[in-house]
Motif scaffolding. Structure first.
Motif, PDB file in Angstrom:
ATOM      1  N   ASP A  30     -86.638  -8.126  20.331  1.00  0.00           N
ATOM      2  CA  ASP A  30     -86.533  -9.061  19.034  1.00  0.00           C
ATOM      3  C   ASP A  30     -87.625  -8.768  18.239  1.00  0.00           C
ATOM      4  N   TRP A  31     -88.671  -8.087  18.664  1.00  0.00           N
ATOM      5  CA  TRP A  31     -89.851  -7.655  17.753  1.00  0.00           C
ATOM      6  C   TRP A  31     -89.419  -6.475  16.833  1.00  0.00           C
ATOM      7  N   ASP A  32     -88.671  -5.819  17.131  1.00  0.00           N
ATOM      8  CA  ASP A  32     -88.109  -4.439  16.139  1.00  0.00           C
ATOM      9  C   ASP A  32     -87.113  -5.159  15.328  1.00  0.00           C
ATOM     10  N   PHE A  33     -86.130  -5.982  15.789  1.00  0.00           N
ATOM     11  CA  PHE A  33     -85.087  -6.531  14.924  1.00  0.00           C
ATOM     12  C   PHE A  33     -85.841  -7.550  13.741  1.00  0.00           C
ATOM     13  N   ASN A  34     -86.886  -8.134  14.265  1.00  0.00           N
ATOM     14  CA  ASN A  34     -87.468  -9.109  13.289  1.00  0.00           C
ATOM     15  C   ASN A  34     -88.494  -8.280  12.321  1.00  0.00           C
ATOM     16  N   ARG A  35     -88.650  -7.231  12.676  1.00  0.00           N
ATOM     17  CA  ARG A  35     -89.791  -6.305  11.738  1.00  0.00           C
ATOM     18  C   ARG A  35     -88.831  -5.642  10.651  1.00  0.00           C
ATOM     19  N   VAL A  36     -87.623  -5.212  11.016  1.00  0.00           N
ATOM     20  CA  VAL A  36     -86.739  -4.926  10.010  1.00  0.00           C
ATOM     21  C   VAL A  36     -86.273  -5.832   9.101  1.00  0.00           C
ATOM     22  N   LEU A  37     -86.082  -6.927   9.663  1.00  0.00           N
ATOM     23  CA  LEU A  37     -85.676  -8.280   8.612  1.00  0.00           C
ATOM     24  C   LEU A  37     -86.684  -8.531   7.600  1.00  0.00           C
ATOM     25  N   MET A  38     -88.126  -8.461   8.110  1.00  0.00           N
ATOM     26  CA  MET A  38     -89.134  -8.852   7.424  1.00  0.00           C
ATOM     27  C   MET A  38     -89.587  -7.682   6.338  1.00  0.00           C
ATOM     28  N   ASP A  39     -89.165  -6.605   6.763  1.00  0.00           N
ATOM     29  CA  ASP A  39     -89.481  -5.382   5.545  1.00  0.00           C
ATOM     30  C   ASP A  39     -88.682  -5.264   4.628  1.00  0.00           C
ATOM     31  N   ASN A  40     -87.364  -6.098   4.959  1.00  0.00           N
ATOM     32  CA  ASN A  40     -86.436  -6.164   3.551  1.00  0.00           C
ATOM     33  C   ASN A  40     -86.742  -7.506   2.635  1.00  0.00           C
ATOM     34  N   ASN A  41     -88.063  -7.880   2.879  1.00  0.00           N
ATOM     35  CA  ASN A  41     -88.261  -9.273   2.280  1.00  0.00           C
ATOM     36  C   ASN A  41     -87.256 -10.310   1.724  1.00  0.00           C
ATOM     37  N   PRO A  42     -86.907 -10.883   2.806  1.00  0.00           N
ATOM     38  CA  PRO A  42     -85.848 -12.065   2.963  1.00  0.00           C
ATOM     39  C   PRO A  42     -86.574 -13.283   1.939  1.00  0.00           C
ATOM     40  N   LYS A  43     -85.652 -14.000   1.555  1.00  0.00           N
ATOM     41  CA  LYS A  43     -85.717 -15.361   0.870  1.00  0.00           C
ATOM     42  C   LYS A  43     -85.891 -16.379   1.844  1.00  0.00           C
ATOM     43  N   CYS A  44     -86.929 -17.091   2.216  1.00  0.00           N
ATOM     44  CA  CYS A  44     -86.964 -17.853   3.162  1.00  0.00           C
ATOM     45  C   CYS A  44     -87.350 -19.188   2.883  1.00  0.00           C
ATOM     46  N   LYS A  45     -86.747 -20.179   3.694  1.00  0.00           N
ATOM     47  CA  LYS A  45     -86.890 -21.711   3.566  1.00  0.00           C
ATOM     48  C   LYS A  45     -87.644 -22.040   5.007  1.00  0.00           C
ATOM     49  N   TYR A  46     -88.736 -22.824   5.129  1.00  0.00           N
ATOM     50  CA  TYR A  46     -89.556 -23.315   6.116  1.00  0.00           C
ATOM     51  C   TYR A  46     -89.074 -24.728   6.153  1.00  0.00           C
ATOM     52  N   THR A  47     -88.378 -25.281   7.077  1.00  0.00           N
ATOM     53  CA  THR A  47     -87.774 -26.502   7.191  1.00  0.00           C
ATOM     54  C   THR A  47     -88.941 -27.708   7.618  1.00  0.00           C
ATOM     55  N   GLY A  48     -89.786 -26.952   8.793  1.00  0.00           N
ATOM     56  CA  GLY A  48     -90.830 -27.601   9.259  1.00  0.00           C
ATOM     57  C   GLY A  48     -90.334 -28.635  10.327  1.00  0.00           C
ATOM     58  N   LEU A  49     -89.178 -28.782  10.764  1.00  0.00           N
ATOM     59  CA  LEU A  49     -88.473 -29.480  11.787  1.00  0.00           C
ATOM     60  C   LEU A  49     -88.692 -28.728  13.136  1.00  0.00           C
ATOM     61  N   PHE A  50     -88.809 -29.447  14.191  1.00  0.00           N
ATOM     62  CA  PHE A  50     -88.800 -28.966  15.562  1.00  0.00           C
ATOM     63  C   PHE A  50     -87.432 -29.323  15.922  1.00  0.00           C
ATOM     64  N   ALA A  51     -87.014 -28.032  16.248  1.00  0.00           N
ATOM     65  CA  ALA A  51     -85.104 -28.005  16.537  1.00  0.00           C
ATOM     66  C   ALA A  51     -84.805 -27.152  17.520  1.00  0.00           C
ATOM     67  N   TYR A  52     -85.754 -26.812  18.372  1.00  0.00           N
ATOM     68  CA  TYR A  52     -85.370 -25.660  19.283  1.00  0.00           C
ATOM     69  C   TYR A  52     -86.363 -25.988  20.713  1.00  0.00           C
ATOM     70  N   TRP A  53     -85.701 -26.085  21.859  1.00  0.00           N
ATOM     71  CA  TRP A  53     -86.244 -26.355  23.057  1.00  0.00           C
ATOM     72  C   TRP A  53     -86.439 -25.056  23.682  1.00  0.00           C
ATOM     73  N   TYR A  54     -87.560 -24.587  23.992  1.00  0.00           N
ATOM     74  CA  TYR A  54     -87.701 -23.082  24.592  1.00  0.00           C
ATOM     75  C   TYR A  54     -88.054 -23.485  26.095  1.00  0.00           C
ATOM     76  N   ASN A  55     -87.411 -22.949  27.044  1.00  0.00           N
ATOM     77  CA  ASN A  55     -87.347 -23.075  28.606  1.00  0.00           C
ATOM     78  C   ASN A  55     -88.433 -22.039  28.926  1.00  0.00           C
ATOM     79  N   TYR A  56     -89.627 -22.252  28.656  1.00  0.00           N
ATOM     80  CA  TYR A  56     -90.754 -21.464  28.862  1.00  0.00           C
ATOM     81  C   TYR A  56     -92.059 -22.156  29.171  1.00  0.00           C
ATOM     82  N   PRO A  57     -92.711 -21.760  30.104  1.00  0.00           N
ATOM     83  CA  PRO A  57     -92.616 -20.445  31.002  1.00  0.00           C
ATOM     84  C   PRO A  57     -91.514 -20.793  32.143  1.00  0.00           C
TER      85      PRO A  57
END
Length: 199
Positions: free
Chosen positions: A158-185
């Motif tokens: 996902d690093w390379d996937f994200n890098r390409v997305l960011m290189d294309n200068n997306p228009k972004c919205k930051y909701t600030g909401l905690f909406a994902y539970w990451y089963n880590y570690p």
């Protein structure tokens, strides 16, 4: 907006139903799960879930190819306006409904925040576009273009996937909401499975 929820899965029998239940079905245009050659009951559980979830589409790899190929296969199969990627061992938190309600077509990416199983907070902001790439976002499908999850030894795909997305200068919205539970570690979490393709 039509939203496609995408999930790669490998030997996820312990988590797959919890993950699927966490997807708000009223917002799910389609739910695509790519099973990557599981040897447990993952596919059996998916087929059972499919009986009561018409949005669910199951695609399979006969043998394990690695998480990156499964991510890419899901993206290729998606037909919604936006895609939301959720790993099969994670789950959405209830505020995901508030995030999804904001997906109105104005932005290329809608960001939210993540909590780990031990309560660690991952907060996404406009200052870390090239870091914390993970599952923080809902992405306009046509904006993805030629971005793909890669298979390499030094970073998860996902690093390379994200890098390409960011290189294309997306228009972004930051909701600030905690909406994902990451089963880590957790051993053999999705974050480690990219290495399977390097056998």
């Amino acid at each position: 907006m039509k939203i496609s929820f995408l999930t790669p899965a490998y030997n996820s029998e312990e988590w797959i139903k919890i993950m699927l239940d966490s997807i708000p079905k009223e917002y799910a245009y389609e739910i695509i799960v790519c099973d990557d050659g599981s040897t447990d009951k993952t596919v059996e559980l998916l087929k059972e879930y499919e009986k009561t979830c018409p949005q669910l589409k199951i695609i399979t790899h006969e043998e394990n190819r690695g998480a990156s190929e499964s991510y890419n296969r899901c993206i290729a199969e998606a037909t919604g306006d936006y895609v939301a990627i959720i790993d099969s061992d994670d789950q959405y938190l209830p505020p995901i409904r508030d995030v999804l309600a904001q997906v109105d077509g104005e932005y290329d990416i809608y960001y939210y925040n993540m909590l780990t199983k031990h309560g660690l907070q991952f907060v996404k902001s406009e200052n870390d576009a090239y870091t914390w790439c993970g599952q923080f976002k809902i992405i306009r499908r046509r904006f993805i273009g030629d971005a793909v999850f890669t298979t390499r030894k030094d970073f998860a795909g996902d690093w390379d996937f994200n890098r390409v997305l960011m290189d294309n200068n997306p228009k972004c919205k930051y909701t600030g909401l905690f909406a994902y539970w990451y089963n880590y570690p957790r051993e053999t979490s999705e974050s480690d499975l990219h290495l399977r393709g390097l056998k």
